[in-house]
Design a protein around this motif. Structure first.
Motif, PDB file in Angstrom:
ATOM      1  N   ALA A 103       0.819  -1.223   0.000  1.00 50.28           N
ATOM      2  CA  ALA A 103       0.000   0.000   0.000  1.00 50.28           C
ATOM      3  C   ALA A 103       0.848   1.266   0.000  1.00 50.28           C
ATOM      4  O   ALA A 103       0.602   2.188  -0.783  1.00 50.28           O
ATOM      5  N   ALA A 104       1.841   1.328   0.863  1.00 46.63           N
ATOM      6  CA  ALA A 104       2.623   2.570   0.985  1.00 46.63           C
ATOM      7  C   ALA A 104       3.377   2.845  -0.315  1.00 46.63           C
ATOM      8  O   ALA A 104       3.385   3.989  -0.807  1.00 46.63           O
ATOM      9  N   ASP A 105       3.988   1.819  -0.893  1.00 47.49           N
ATOM     10  CA  ASP A 105       4.727   2.011  -2.147  1.00 47.49           C
ATOM     11  C   ASP A 105       3.803   2.479  -3.263  1.00 47.49           C
ATOM     12  O   ASP A 105       4.115   3.412  -4.007  1.00 47.49           O
ATOM     13  N   ASN A 106       2.658   1.822  -3.387  1.00 50.36           N
ATOM     14  CA  ASN A 106       1.697   2.199  -4.433  1.00 50.36           C
ATOM     15  C   ASN A 106       1.252   3.646  -4.271  1.00 50.36           C
ATOM     16  O   ASN A 106       1.161   4.408  -5.230  1.00 50.36           O
ATOM     17  N   MET A 107       0.979   4.000  -3.048  1.00 46.90           N
ATOM     18  CA  MET A 107       0.495   5.356  -2.751  1.00 46.90           C
ATOM     19  C   MET A 107       1.613   6.379  -3.017  1.00 46.90           C
ATOM     20  O   MET A 107       1.383   7.405  -3.654  1.00 46.90           O
ATOM     21  N   ASN A 108       2.809   6.077  -2.554  1.00 50.17           N
ATOM     22  CA  ASN A 108       3.931   7.011  -2.743  1.00 50.17           C
ATOM     23  C   ASN A 108       4.215   7.242  -4.214  1.00 50.17           C
ATOM     24  O   ASN A 108       4.526   8.356  -4.632  1.00 50.17           O
ATOM     25  N   ARG A 109       4.086   6.196  -5.004  1.00 51.72           N
ATOM     26  CA  ARG A 109       4.349   6.372  -6.443  1.00 51.72           C
ATOM     27  C   ARG A 109       3.252   7.188  -7.109  1.00 51.72           C
ATOM     28  O   ARG A 109       3.517   8.016  -7.974  1.00 51.72           O
ATOM     29  N   LEU A 110       2.005   6.933  -6.703  1.00 51.58           N
ATOM     30  CA  LEU A 110       0.905   7.713  -7.297  1.00 51.58           C
ATOM     31  C   LEU A 110       1.090   9.201  -7.002  1.00 51.58           C
ATOM     32  O   LEU A 110       0.932  10.045  -7.876  1.00 51.58           O
ATOM     33  N   VAL A 111       1.431   9.483  -5.754  1.00 53.47           N
ATOM     34  CA  VAL A 111       1.535  10.886  -5.341  1.00 53.47           C
ATOM     35  C   VAL A 111       2.866  11.481  -5.796  1.00 53.47           C
ATOM     36  O   VAL A 111       2.912  12.575  -6.349  1.00 53.47           O
ATOM     37  N   GLY A 112       3.955  10.733  -5.566  1.00 55.51           N
ATOM     38  CA  GLY A 112       5.286  11.265  -5.858  1.00 55.51           C
ATOM     39  C   GLY A 112       5.632  11.250  -7.333  1.00 55.51           C
ATOM     40  O   GLY A 112       6.082  12.250  -7.878  1.00 55.51           O
ATOM     41  N   ARG A 113       5.395  10.133  -7.985  1.00 55.25           N
ATOM     42  CA  ARG A 113       5.806  10.015  -9.391  1.00 55.25           C
ATOM     43  C   ARG A 113       4.715  10.491 -10.345  1.00 55.25           C
ATOM     44  O   ARG A 113       4.960  11.254 -11.271  1.00 55.25           O
ATOM     45  N   GLU A 114       3.508  10.017 -10.110  1.00 55.64           N
ATOM     46  CA  GLU A 114       2.410  10.370 -11.023  1.00 55.64           C
ATOM     47  C   GLU A 114       1.843  11.753 -10.739  1.00 55.64           C
ATOM     48  O   GLU A 114       1.143  12.325 -11.554  1.00 55.64           O
ATOM     49  N   LYS A 115       2.128  12.246  -9.534  1.00 54.80           N
ATOM     50  CA  LYS A 115       1.689  13.593  -9.146  1.00 54.80           C
ATOM     51  C   LYS A 115       0.180  13.793  -9.310  1.00 54.80           C
ATOM     52  O   LYS A 115      -0.287  14.772  -9.911  1.00 54.80           O
ATOM     53  N   VAL A 116      -0.561  12.832  -8.800  1.00 57.52           N
ATOM     54  CA  VAL A 116      -2.026  12.977  -8.878  1.00 57.52           C
ATOM     55  C   VAL A 116      -2.470  14.056  -7.899  1.00 57.52           C
ATOM     56  O   VAL A 116      -1.810  14.309  -6.889  1.00 57.52           O
ATOM     57  N   ASP A 117      -3.584  14.681  -8.208  1.00 52.73           N
ATOM     58  CA  ASP A 117      -4.146  15.693  -7.299  1.00 52.73           C
ATOM     59  C   ASP A 117      -4.884  15.027  -6.153  1.00 52.73           C
ATOM     60  O   ASP A 117      -4.887  15.527  -5.037  1.00 52.73           O
ATOM     61  N   VAL A 118      -5.564  13.913  -6.480  1.00 53.07           N
ATOM     62  CA  VAL A 118      -6.398  13.257  -5.484  1.00 53.07           C
ATOM     63  C   VAL A 118      -6.324  11.754  -5.724  1.00 53.07           C
ATOM     64  O   VAL A 118      -6.233  11.306  -6.870  1.00 53.07           O
ATOM     65  N   VAL A 119      -6.316  11.006  -4.630  1.00 59.22           N
ATOM     66  CA  VAL A 119      -6.330   9.544  -4.753  1.00 59.22           C
ATOM     67  C   VAL A 119      -7.720   9.057  -4.358  1.00 59.22           C
ATOM     68  O   VAL A 119      -8.277   9.483  -3.338  1.00 59.22           O
ATOM     69  N   VAL A 120      -8.275   8.162  -5.157  1.00 62.34           N
ATOM     70  CA  VAL A 120      -9.557   7.530  -4.850  1.00 62.34           C
ATOM     71  C   VAL A 120      -9.280   6.046  -4.626  1.00 62.34           C
ATOM     72  O   VAL A 120      -8.863   5.339  -5.533  1.00 62.34           O
ATOM     73  N   GLY A 121      -9.414   5.595  -3.393  1.00 63.07           N
ATOM     74  CA  GLY A 121      -9.151   4.195  -3.074  1.00 63.07           C
ATOM     75  C   GLY A 121      -9.284   3.955  -1.583  1.00 63.07           C
ATOM     76  O   GLY A 121      -9.220   4.895  -0.805  1.00 63.07           O
ATOM     77  N   THR A 122      -9.481   2.795  -1.177  1.00 62.75           N
ATOM     78  CA  THR A 122      -9.580   1.567  -1.923  1.00 62.75           C
ATOM     79  C   THR A 122     -10.722   0.703  -1.396  1.00 62.75           C
ATOM     80  O   THR A 122     -11.573   1.198  -0.652  1.00 62.75           O
ATOM     81  N   VAL A 123     -10.634  -0.600  -1.611  1.00 64.44           N
ATOM     82  CA  VAL A 123     -11.677  -1.528  -1.160  1.00 64.44           C
ATOM     83  C   VAL A 123     -11.306  -2.195   0.167  1.00 64.44           C
ATOM     84  O   VAL A 123     -12.112  -2.286   1.085  1.00 64.44           O
ATOM     85  N   HIS A 124     -10.068  -2.641   0.299  1.00 65.34           N
ATOM     86  CA  HIS A 124      -9.627  -3.473   1.430  1.00 65.34           C
ATOM     87  C   HIS A 124      -9.183  -2.594   2.613  1.00 65.34           C
ATOM     88  O   HIS A 124      -8.357  -1.690   2.452  1.00 65.34           O
ATOM     89  N   SER A 125      -9.707  -2.889   3.797  1.00 62.05           N
ATOM     90  CA  SER A 125      -9.424  -2.064   4.976  1.00 62.05           C
ATOM     91  C   SER A 125      -7.935  -1.979   5.298  1.00 62.05           C
ATOM     92  O   SER A 125      -7.439  -0.908   5.668  1.00 62.05           O
ATOM     93  N   GLY A 126      -7.214  -3.085   5.181  1.00 57.97           N
ATOM     94  CA  GLY A 126      -5.785  -3.085   5.517  1.00 57.97           C
ATOM     95  C   GLY A 126      -4.991  -2.215   4.554  1.00 57.97           C
ATOM     96  O   GLY A 126      -4.085  -1.476   4.959  1.00 57.97           O
ATOM     97  N   VAL A 127      -5.337  -2.272   3.272  1.00 60.84           N
ATOM     98  CA  VAL A 127      -4.672  -1.431   2.275  1.00 60.84           C
ATOM     99  C   VAL A 127      -5.002   0.037   2.560  1.00 60.84           C
ATOM    100  O   VAL A 127      -4.135   0.916   2.510  1.00 60.84           O
ATOM    101  N   ALA A 128      -6.259   0.288   2.900  1.00 63.95           N
ATOM    102  CA  ALA A 128      -6.682   1.666   3.166  1.00 63.95           C
ATOM    103  C   ALA A 128      -5.884   2.271   4.327  1.00 63.95           C
ATOM    104  O   ALA A 128      -5.522   3.450   4.287  1.00 63.95           O
ATOM    105  N   MET A 129      -5.587   1.476   5.343  1.00 60.63           N
ATOM    106  CA  MET A 129      -4.837   2.019   6.473  1.00 60.63           C
ATOM    107  C   MET A 129      -3.442   2.453   6.046  1.00 60.63           C
ATOM    108  O   MET A 129      -2.931   3.488   6.500  1.00 60.63           O
ATOM    109  N   GLY A 130      -2.827   1.684   5.157  1.00 64.75           N
ATOM    110  CA  GLY A 130      -1.522   2.091   4.618  1.00 64.75           C
ATOM    111  C   GLY A 130      -1.637   3.386   3.824  1.00 64.75           C
ATOM    112  O   GLY A 130      -0.778   4.263   3.889  1.00 64.75           O
ATOM    113  N   MET A 131      -2.717   3.517   3.078  1.00 67.71           N
ATOM    114  CA  MET A 131      -2.933   4.729   2.279  1.00 67.71           C
ATOM    115  C   MET A 131      -3.160   5.946   3.168  1.00 67.71           C
ATOM    116  O   MET A 131      -2.663   7.037   2.890  1.00 67.71           O
TER     117      MET A 131
END
Ligand code: BEZ
Length: 398
Positions: free
Chosen positions: A90-118
């Protein structure tokens, strides 16, 4: 991280200024009102929750399409990441979306454990995060923050009214069964809160690791101990198999099965007659008789060829909430305080009925009792009107 779509947008012009976040870790995306808004979907596109992720994605896009491809006047671009319902990534995926892809907003996710990492990353980087499903209570409890929003539910919400429903149906000694992870554990805890208070007893709690589907040994224990009824939390592909295995064991008539509505939402077609008559509690029912639901189901079917469900509704409402925030600031994503204020005051005429937001930025909504009949999760009654999560530990001012 699997980037499914990677349409990098270079923001043009002097107005495309990178600001530094409160934590100073990542440059914030450009806030130029003319530039496209970049939405990062971090959802499961594979595994037991794959259909859930796809429906959230489809319905979010549907809402944007209905607004001419824009939210708050800004053209929207999407990047998709398959989070695989894997908390360790979760943390790696999130960091890449924000850091590399430079998204304005993240919409996610389904799984509670993944969401906590986000949520942890979003809090560190002040990234705007809209949770379109995962119910982890903490996200809008002790981890609440002005940049963290949820359009779905807390795990506490849909399970809580079920204690009374089952007690009122005459069940006194029950067993519970679920996956051993946050959504399962918090759903069972919430159900127990009202069931024990009413005077019921939980004979035994059965668990298996997420996303395992070897239900047979546990179903055998249920058959042996003969409780009055069973409460469960399962969703997606796992829910399909559980309902089928439960029926195959011949327990459907002798030990009534109940659960949160994830048991039968988006799964009824695959469960067929084995789901007939199952009663569940959830913040949506397929046949809710309101114009927003009818219009939504028609439009979703037209776009995807499929029947909408609770996950699609949550994706749809996520876009609606973001639109309300952006519209209030004329698309200026940098005007964060005003945007957040408008989102907090949002009242959405959702397909699930009227919704608003609590001081913890979690949705306040009706929880319905439903019954599966002829492939439809039919409305039975409102089990709890306008149910707000207690948001224990959230320090945001009201
Ligand atoms: C969760 O992990 O929070 C969850 C997953 C599927 C359905 C409902 C909740």
């Amino acid at each position: 991280m699997t980037i499914l779509t990677n349409r990098r947008t270079l923001l043009k012009g002097a107005t495309a200024v990178a600001a530094v976040t409160a934590a100073g870790k990542f440059p914030m995306p450009a806030i130029a009102q003319g530039a496209p808004l970049k939405v990062g979907f971090m959802l499961p596109y594979t595994g037991t929750f794959a259909k859930l992720g796809k429906f959230i994605d489809d319905a979010f896009r549907l809402n944007v399409e209905q607004r001419g491809g824009k939210l708050g006047g800004r053209t929207v671009e999407f990047v998709q990441v398959d989070d695989e319902s894997e908390p360790a990534k979760a943390a790696d995926n999130m960091n890449r979306l924000v850091g590399r892809e430079k998204v304005d907003v993240v919409v996610g996710t389904v799984h509670s454990g993944v969401a906590m990492g986000m949520v942890k990353v979003a809090r560190d980087n002040n990234t705007m995060l809209i949770i379109p499903n995962a119910g982890a209570n903490e996200a809008t409890g002790p981890m609440c923050a002005p940049n963290i929003w949820r359009t779905s539910f807390t795990n506490w919400q849909p399970a809580n009214p079920m204690g009374k429903v089952m007690y009122d149906a005459g069940h006194r000694n029950v067993m519970t069964i679920t996956w051993r992870y946050a959504a399962g554990q918090q759903s069972v805890e919430s159900f127990k809160e009202t069931f024990l208070k009413a005077g019921g007893k939980v004979m035994e709690e059965l668990w298996l690791p997420f996303p395992q589907v070897e239900f047979q040994p546990l179903i055998t224990q249920i058959a042996t101990r003969k409780p009055d009824a069973v409460f469960c939390f399962f969703a997606g592909g796992g829910a399909v198999k559980f309902v089928k295995d439960y029926a195959a064991a011949g327990l459907r008539q002798s030990v009534p099965l109940y659960g949160t509505g994830f048991l039968t939402d988006g799964t009824l077609q695959a469960q067929g007659a084995d789901a007939e008559g199952l009663k569940t509690t959830l913040h949506y029912a397929d046949d809710l008789d309101n114009p927003a639901n009818k219009a939504f189901l028609t439009a979703f079917k037209k776009k995807t060829g499929q029947d909408g469900d609770v996950y699609a509704v949550q994706g749809y409402d996520s876009a609606a909430l973001l639109h309300i925030g952006l519209e209030a600031v004329k698309g200026d994503f940098g005007a964060r305080d005003a945007m957040v204020k408008a989102m907090g005051a949002a009242k959405i005429d959702s397909p699930r009925g009227p919704i608003s937001f609590s001081r913890a930025n979690n949705v306040v909504q009706h929880i319905y009792l439903r019954e599966a009949k002829g492939g439809v999760n039919r409305y039975v009654s409102i089990a709890h009107a306008n149910l707000a999560d207690p948001a224990t530990g959230c320090r945001l001012a009201s």
